[in-house]
Design an enzyme around this catalytic site. Structure first.
Site, mmCIF file in Angstrom:
data_model
loop_
_atom_site.group_PDB
_atom_site.id
_atom_site.type_symbol
_atom_site.label_atom_id
_atom_site.label_comp_id
_atom_site.label_asym_id
_atom_site.label_seq_id
_atom_site.Cartn_x
_atom_site.Cartn_y
_atom_site.Cartn_z
ATOM 1 N N LYS A 105 0.835 -1.199 0.000
ATOM 2 C CA LYS A 105 0.000 0.000 0.000
ATOM 3 C C LYS A 105 0.875 1.256 0.000
ATOM 4 O O LYS A 105 1.695 1.449 0.889
ATOM 5 C CB LYS A 105 -0.915 -0.014 1.224
ATOM 6 C CG LYS A 105 -1.824 -1.237 1.288
ATOM 7 C CD LYS A 105 -2.646 -1.279 2.563
ATOM 8 C CE LYS A 105 -1.771 -1.383 3.782
ATOM 9 N NZ LYS A 105 -2.544 -1.596 5.019
ATOM 10 N N THR B 39 -8.446 9.573 8.490
ATOM 11 C CA THR B 39 -7.999 8.313 7.887
ATOM 12 C C THR B 39 -7.645 7.263 8.937
ATOM 13 O O THR B 39 -6.956 6.287 8.639
ATOM 14 C CB THR B 39 -6.776 8.565 6.997
ATOM 15 O OG1 THR B 39 -5.744 9.218 7.772
ATOM 16 C CG2 THR B 39 -7.133 9.438 5.801
ATOM 17 N N GLY C 179 -7.727 4.080 10.913
ATOM 18 C CA GLY C 179 -8.279 2.759 10.647
ATOM 19 C C GLY C 179 -8.314 2.356 9.188
ATOM 20 O O GLY C 179 -8.912 1.327 8.843
ATOM 21 N N THR C 180 -7.647 3.108 8.308
ATOM 22 C CA THR C 180 -7.717 2.770 6.878
ATOM 23 C C THR C 180 -7.092 1.405 6.588
ATOM 24 O O THR C 180 -7.630 0.622 5.798
ATOM 25 C CB THR C 180 -7.028 3.840 6.017
ATOM 26 O OG1 THR C 180 -5.731 4.128 6.571
ATOM 27 C CG2 THR C 180 -7.839 5.111 5.966
ATOM 28 N N GLY C 181 -5.953 1.120 7.212
ATOM 29 C CA GLY C 181 -5.302 -0.162 6.965
ATOM 30 C C GLY C 181 -6.148 -1.332 7.424
ATOM 31 O O GLY C 181 -6.297 -2.336 6.719
ATOM 32 N N CYS C 182 -6.704 -1.216 8.628
ATOM 33 C CA CYS C 182 -7.579 -2.266 9.157
ATOM 34 C C CYS C 182 -8.794 -2.454 8.254
ATOM 35 O O CYS C 182 -9.185 -3.579 7.925
ATOM 36 C CB CYS C 182 -8.056 -1.900 10.565
ATOM 37 S SG CYS C 182 -6.745 -1.635 11.773
#
Length: 267
Positions: A173, A204, A206-209
């Site tokens: 990412k 943003t 929590g975007t990865g989760c």
């Protein structure tokens, strides 16, 4: 009904971790179960405290879910320590889960560390070889590879190197790059570049989760990896664009911006 299990830490602010994963599963019409690895006291401004759970309790949660409810796909997020990683990996290996998405959570959006430094080698050795998909961002890739991954030209070589650690697919990412948001999906032979204009917002958290959880939910619903990644990315971009100002720092994305879907039935 399709089912997914998340193995991750609890975010008291509700924007990341277990809470984000369960919201994302629900948004995709998938029944979500959870095994909590850590309790964090955090909000949009930062992490105030972290308490890791006993590895035996973590694996007891996983066993309780898989023995009764089952899971069509499993996601790991914050694992916290080498001991928890070892225990989770051993449990998932015995369970032979159909699809595992590993989000190698290391640092919170606020900069607070969420994985012990001595656990990196364990993650690479014990968990990544079990993964169908691993979803590192650039700082996480830099730690896993012990080299700098900071430019767009670094993406392909880093994806190749990450693939040698065992996962069948690498989703690298590029959200930390300047300019467009660029992700790179690699299966050991073919690269798929995913590019979109950056959305100007600080909300943003929590975007990865959320991204990894959406991939997990879509795999649970039977999509192949590339399609799951494409649809999960479109969902994440919509959730970021629809985010509202919650809290005084990095607010969460809007997991339910589409509303609730009809119940997905297996068939």
């Amino acid at each position: 009904m399709r089912k997914a299990l998340t193995i991750a830490g609890s975010d008291s602010g509700g924007g990341a971790g277990i809470q984000a994963d369960l919201k994302t599963f629900m948004a995709h019409g998938v029944y979500g179960a959870s095994a909590i690895t850590a309790i964090t006291a955090q909000n949009t401004l930062g992490v105030r405290a972290v308490e890791l759970l006993d590895p035996a309790l973590v694996t007891a949660q996983i066993g309780a879910v898989l023995d009764d409810i089952g899971a069509d796909a499993v996601k790991t997020g914050m694992l916290g320590s080498s001991a928890i990683i070892e225990a989770v990996a051993a449990t998932l290996r015995r369970a032979n889960v159909p699809a595992l998405v590993v989000d190698p959570v290391m640092v919170a959006k606020s900069g607070d560390r969420l994985l012990a430094a001595d656990a990196i080698a364990t993650l690479c050795r014990a968990l990544l070889p079990l993964a169908l998909v691993v979803t590192p961002n650039l700082p996480e890739a830099s730690v896993l590879l012990e080299r700098s991954v900071t430019q767009e030209s670094d993406l392909a070589p880093a994806a190749r190197a990450l693939h040698t650690l065992g996962p069948r697919y690498v989703l690298l990412k590029g959200g930390h790059l300047p300019g467009d948001a660029v992700d790179l999906l690699y299966d050991g032979e073919r690269f798929v570049e995913l590019r979109a204009a950056r959305i100007p917002t600080r909300h943003t958290h929590g975007t990865g989760c959320t991204y990894a959880a959406a991939i997990t939910a879509l795999l649970a619903r039977g999509l192949v990896v590339e399609q799951a990644v494409r649809e999960a990315r479109a969902y994440l971009l919509g959730a970021i664009a629809a985010a509202e100002a919650i809290g005084g720092g990095h607010g969460p994305v809007n997991h339910l911006f589409r509303g609730l879907p009809p119940v997905a039935r297996a068939g």
